[in-house]
Scaffold this motif. Structure first.
Motif, PDB file in Angstrom:
ATOM      1  N   VAL A 230     -13.872  46.733  43.425  1.00 25.70           N
ATOM      2  CA  VAL A 230     -13.251  45.725  42.569  1.00 25.70           C
ATOM      3  C   VAL A 230     -14.298  44.680  42.192  1.00 25.70           C
ATOM      4  O   VAL A 230     -15.419  44.668  42.716  1.00 25.70           O
ATOM      5  N   GLU A 231     -13.917  43.784  41.285  1.00 27.34           N
ATOM      6  CA  GLU A 231     -14.830  42.734  40.849  1.00 27.34           C
ATOM      7  C   GLU A 231     -15.101  41.748  41.990  1.00 27.34           C
ATOM      8  O   GLU A 231     -14.266  41.521  42.858  1.00 27.34           O
ATOM      9  N   THR A 232     -16.294  41.199  41.949  1.00 32.08           N
ATOM     10  CA  THR A 232     -16.642  40.167  42.921  1.00 32.08           C
ATOM     11  C   THR A 232     -16.029  38.833  42.503  1.00 32.08           C
ATOM     12  O   THR A 232     -15.514  38.690  41.401  1.00 32.08           O
ATOM     13  N   VAL A 233     -16.093  37.895  43.417  1.00 34.30           N
ATOM     14  CA  VAL A 233     -15.617  36.534  43.134  1.00 34.30           C
ATOM     15  C   VAL A 233     -16.773  35.571  43.359  1.00 34.30           C
ATOM     16  O   VAL A 233     -17.212  35.380  44.485  1.00 34.30           O
ATOM     17  N   PRO A 234     -17.314  34.952  42.274  1.00 39.73           N
ATOM     18  CA  PRO A 234     -16.971  35.133  40.857  1.00 39.73           C
ATOM     19  C   PRO A 234     -17.483  36.480  40.342  1.00 39.73           C
ATOM     20  O   PRO A 234     -18.367  37.078  40.941  1.00 39.73           O
ATOM     21  N   PRO A 235     -16.955  36.972  39.210  1.00 42.30           N
ATOM     22  CA  PRO A 235     -17.356  38.270  38.683  1.00 42.30           C
ATOM     23  C   PRO A 235     -18.833  38.301  38.286  1.00 42.30           C
ATOM     24  O   PRO A 235     -19.385  37.306  37.819  1.00 42.30           O
ATOM     25  N   LEU A 236     -19.454  39.463  38.515  1.00 42.52           N
ATOM     26  CA  LEU A 236     -20.848  39.702  38.094  1.00 42.52           C
ATOM     27  C   LEU A 236     -20.854  40.982  37.277  1.00 42.52           C
ATOM     28  O   LEU A 236     -21.106  42.069  37.778  1.00 42.52           O
ATOM     29  N   ASN A 237     -20.570  40.838  35.980  1.00 44.46           N
ATOM     30  CA  ASN A 237     -20.477  41.983  35.084  1.00 44.46           C
ATOM     31  C   ASN A 237     -21.552  41.889  34.001  1.00 44.46           C
ATOM     32  O   ASN A 237     -21.641  40.873  33.288  1.00 44.46           O
ATOM     33  N   ASP A 238     -22.336  42.930  33.875  1.00 48.51           N
ATOM     34  CA  ASP A 238     -23.369  43.008  32.830  1.00 48.51           C
ATOM     35  C   ASP A 238     -24.241  41.752  32.821  1.00 48.51           C
ATOM     36  O   ASP A 238     -24.525  41.173  31.767  1.00 48.51           O
ATOM     37  N   GLU A 239     -24.671  41.347  33.998  1.00 51.66           N
ATOM     38  CA  GLU A 239     -25.554  40.198  34.116  1.00 51.66           C
ATOM     39  C   GLU A 239     -26.984  40.607  33.773  1.00 51.66           C
ATOM     40  O   GLU A 239     -27.415  41.726  34.070  1.00 51.66           O
ATOM     41  N   ALA A 240     -27.718  39.701  33.145  1.00 45.34           N
ATOM     42  CA  ALA A 240     -29.117  39.972  32.803  1.00 45.34           C
ATOM     43  C   ALA A 240     -29.944  40.100  34.078  1.00 45.34           C
ATOM     44  O   ALA A 240     -29.792  39.326  35.030  1.00 45.34           O
ATOM     45  N   TYR A 241     -30.812  41.103  34.090  1.00 49.11           N
ATOM     46  CA  TYR A 241     -31.639  41.363  35.266  1.00 49.11           C
ATOM     47  C   TYR A 241     -33.095  41.039  34.957  1.00 49.11           C
ATOM     48  O   TYR A 241     -33.615  41.401  33.900  1.00 49.11           O
ATOM     49  N   ASP A 242     -33.769  40.374  35.898  1.00 46.48           N
ATOM     50  CA  ASP A 242     -35.172  40.006  35.738  1.00 46.48           C
ATOM     51  C   ASP A 242     -36.021  40.918  36.627  1.00 46.48           C
ATOM     52  O   ASP A 242     -35.971  40.795  37.863  1.00 46.48           O
ATOM     53  N   PRO A 243     -36.791  41.845  36.064  1.00 48.29           N
ATOM     54  CA  PRO A 243     -37.597  42.756  36.881  1.00 48.29           C
ATOM     55  C   PRO A 243     -38.611  42.036  37.760  1.00 48.29           C
ATOM     56  O   PRO A 243     -39.060  42.587  38.773  1.00 48.29           O
ATOM     57  N   ALA A 244     -39.009  40.817  37.381  1.00 48.51           N
ATOM     58  CA  ALA A 244     -39.998  40.086  38.176  1.00 48.51           C
ATOM     59  C   ALA A 244     -39.407  39.594  39.486  1.00 48.51           C
ATOM     60  O   ALA A 244     -40.154  39.287  40.429  1.00 48.51           O
ATOM     61  N   GLY A 245     -38.095  39.521  39.592  1.00 46.80           N
ATOM     62  CA  GLY A 245     -37.453  39.066  40.818  1.00 46.80           C
ATOM     63  C   GLY A 245     -36.047  38.609  40.548  1.00 46.80           C
ATOM     64  O   GLY A 245     -35.827  37.793  39.648  1.00 46.80           O
ATOM     65  N   GLN A 246     -35.101  39.153  41.260  1.00 43.06           N
ATOM     66  CA  GLN A 246     -33.689  38.837  41.037  1.00 43.06           C
ATOM     67  C   GLN A 246     -33.012  38.684  42.397  1.00 43.06           C
ATOM     68  O   GLN A 246     -33.216  39.508  43.297  1.00 43.06           O
ATOM     69  N   THR A 247     -32.240  37.629  42.540  1.00 42.12           N
ATOM     70  CA  THR A 247     -31.480  37.400  43.772  1.00 42.12           C
ATOM     71  C   THR A 247     -29.997  37.502  43.464  1.00 42.12           C
ATOM     72  O   THR A 247     -29.510  36.891  42.512  1.00 42.12           O
ATOM     73  N   ILE A 248     -29.294  38.280  44.287  1.00 42.82           N
ATOM     74  CA  ILE A 248     -27.859  38.467  44.113  1.00 42.82           C
ATOM     75  C   ILE A 248     -27.173  38.050  45.404  1.00 42.82           C
ATOM     76  O   ILE A 248     -27.548  38.487  46.500  1.00 42.82           O
ATOM     77  N   SER A 249     -26.166  37.176  45.270  1.00 41.52           N
ATOM     78  CA  SER A 249     -25.415  36.704  46.435  1.00 41.52           C
ATOM     79  C   SER A 249     -23.960  37.125  46.311  1.00 41.52           C
ATOM     80  O   SER A 249     -23.298  36.806  45.321  1.00 41.52           O
ATOM     81  N   VAL A 250     -23.483  37.857  47.313  1.00 40.68           N
ATOM     82  CA  VAL A 250     -22.103  38.344  47.326  1.00 40.68           C
ATOM     83  C   VAL A 250     -21.591  38.274  48.756  1.00 40.68           C
ATOM     84  O   VAL A 250     -22.253  38.747  49.691  1.00 40.68           O
ATOM     85  N   GLY A 251     -20.416  37.687  48.932  1.00 39.84           N
ATOM     86  CA  GLY A 251     -19.776  37.692  50.242  1.00 39.84           C
ATOM     87  C   GLY A 251     -20.610  37.071  51.344  1.00 39.84           C
ATOM     88  O   GLY A 251     -20.552  37.529  52.497  1.00 39.84           O
TER      89      GLY A 251
END
Length: 420
Positions: free
Chosen positions: A256-277
């Motif tokens: 299911v979707e995360t809270v808040p939703p993360l749909n089709d977010e722009a990705y940075d190949p140089a470095g990307q941080t994702i926080s969930v739960g």
């Protein structure tokens, strides 16, 4: 009244026989050290002594069972000590292989050492006791619990732990099955990440085609309401834009979707941080369309020690020339190192459990020893002989026998013919 000669002889012989019987009975008691030689000597004490002797025999059987249990646990604990050393050596080799300064030939040398550890672990997993029974096969201890097949090492034992009754109210596991040791994680093992092209159910299928690598996850917020839920990162790459979508697993196993939703977010190949739960995952590199990363608790991910070793061997024994192959090498080794840490924690937990059971055996031994002393004392009070009293009675019976014999000698020489 007339007393015949025959009557006098009969009475004298009976008196001597009675005195001799009493004398021999005391002598038998002194020779055996027991007051109750025959049940007729003291029926009540003899009956109680039988019950105490039976209880004493049962207690001795439990003591013998504890010796057997101690031997089994000591052998298992010794093997687990070797397993822990092997896992530590494997982790050291993976740290060494993670260096970017190593060439393919260097990594193949590391893989050769790692394969030796892999074979050692297999041998320890199929260790036997002194009677030829396999330690970690559960009740199926007559054949090897771990067998080599086309898909690697497979456990074919049962999921039970052999137990032995060490006391009337205690049945103790004297070994642990291979699943608990080599295919489990300790509670609170943490989280793992794994890179690969995700299937519809969120499991890892084929390897990624891009060169994205991950780091983590790290716990940043234990109080997050969605903390502990597995999540997946799906990449989309149309050749121009790179985006990612994150899905979280609910209680029903649906994504299911995360809270808040993360749909089709722009990705940075140089470095990307994702926080969930309450977890943070760091990503770097360029993914291809359909690539992904999955994060879950260690218990939901691979926790088979042999599969971990096989994954590491697979990437170390093959060249890593392209960016995709190098990314696969880094991701696999990072995941394998975390899995080895979890396996080591699990082995140490099982080993600690065996140590606790060995300590418990010492306590039960002490209790059983005290019980045996009580039985010995009770049995002694019931049937054992008081030597001082017995020796005094022995002397008394001896005097009585001699008196009876002297009286018989005097009586048999008396005759009326002596006065005619």
């Amino acid at each position: 009244m007339r007393i015949s000669t025959v009557t006098m002889f009969d009475q004298s012989v009976s008196a001597m026989n009675r005195q001799q019987g009493d004398f021999l009975k005391v002598g038998q008691q002194i020779a055996s050290g027991r007051r109750v030689v025959n049940p007729s000597d003291d029926p009540q004490s003899a009956a109680r002594a039988v019950g105490v002797s039976q209880a004493k025999a049962v207690t001795q059987q439990y003591a013998d069972a504890r010796v057997s249990a101690r031997n089994s646990l000591a052998q298992g604990e010794s093997v687990l000590n070797s397993v822990a050393d092997a896992i530590t050596s494997a982790k050291t080799l993976l740290v060494q292989a993670s260096s970017d300064t190593l060439s393919d030939s260097d990594r193949q040398s590391v893989a050769s050492e790692l394969r030796g550890i892999y074979e050692t672990l297999l041998g320890q997993a199929n260790a036997t006791d002194g009677n030829g029974r396999y330690l970690f096969g559960g009740y199926q201890d007559s054949s090897s619990p771990f067998v080599r097949g086309e898909n690697g090492i497979t456990y074919v034992g049962d999921n039970q732990a052999r137990a032995q009754r060490i006391d009337a109210s205690r049945e103790m596991p004297v070994s642990d099955n291979g699943i608990r040791i080599f295919n489990s994680v300790a509670s609170g093992a943490g989280y793992l990440s794994e890179a690969g092209r995700l299937t519809a159910d969120g499991s890892i299928g084929a390897q990624n085609e891009g060169d994205v690598t991950f780091s983590g996850p790290q716990i940043v917020n234990n109080s997050d309401p969605h903390h502990g839920r597995a999540f997946r990162v799906d990449f989309a790459n149309d050749g121009v834009d790179i985006t990612f979508t994150v899905r979280m697993q609910d209680d029903n196993g649906d994504w299911v979707e995360t809270v808040p939703p993360l749909n089709d977010e722009a990705y940075d190949p140089a470095g990307q941080t994702i926080s969930v739960g309450g977890l943070r995952l760091s990503l770097q590199g360029t993914p291809e369309d359909g690539d992904g990363v999955r994060v879950a608790t260690a218990n939901e991910m691979n926790h088979d020690l042999f599969k971990t070793m096989e994954k590491a061997l697979g990437v170390l024994e093959n060249p890593a020339a392209t960016p995709t192959e190098k990314a696969e090498l880094r991701n696999t080794l990072r995941t394998a190192m975390r899995e080895l840490d979890n396996s080591l924690d699990n082995v140490l937990t099982v080993r600690a459990s065996m140590g606790a059971r060995l300590n418990e055996l010492d306590v039960v031994d002490a209790v059983g020893g005290n019980r045996m002393m009580n039985y010995e004392k009770t049995l002694s009070d019931l049937v054992d002989l008081d030597y001082s009293k017995a020796i005094a009675e022995y002397s008394l019976r001896q005097v009585g026998l001699q008196a009876a014999q002297k009286a018989f000698v005097d009586v048999k020489s008396m005759s009326l013919f002596n006065f005619l």
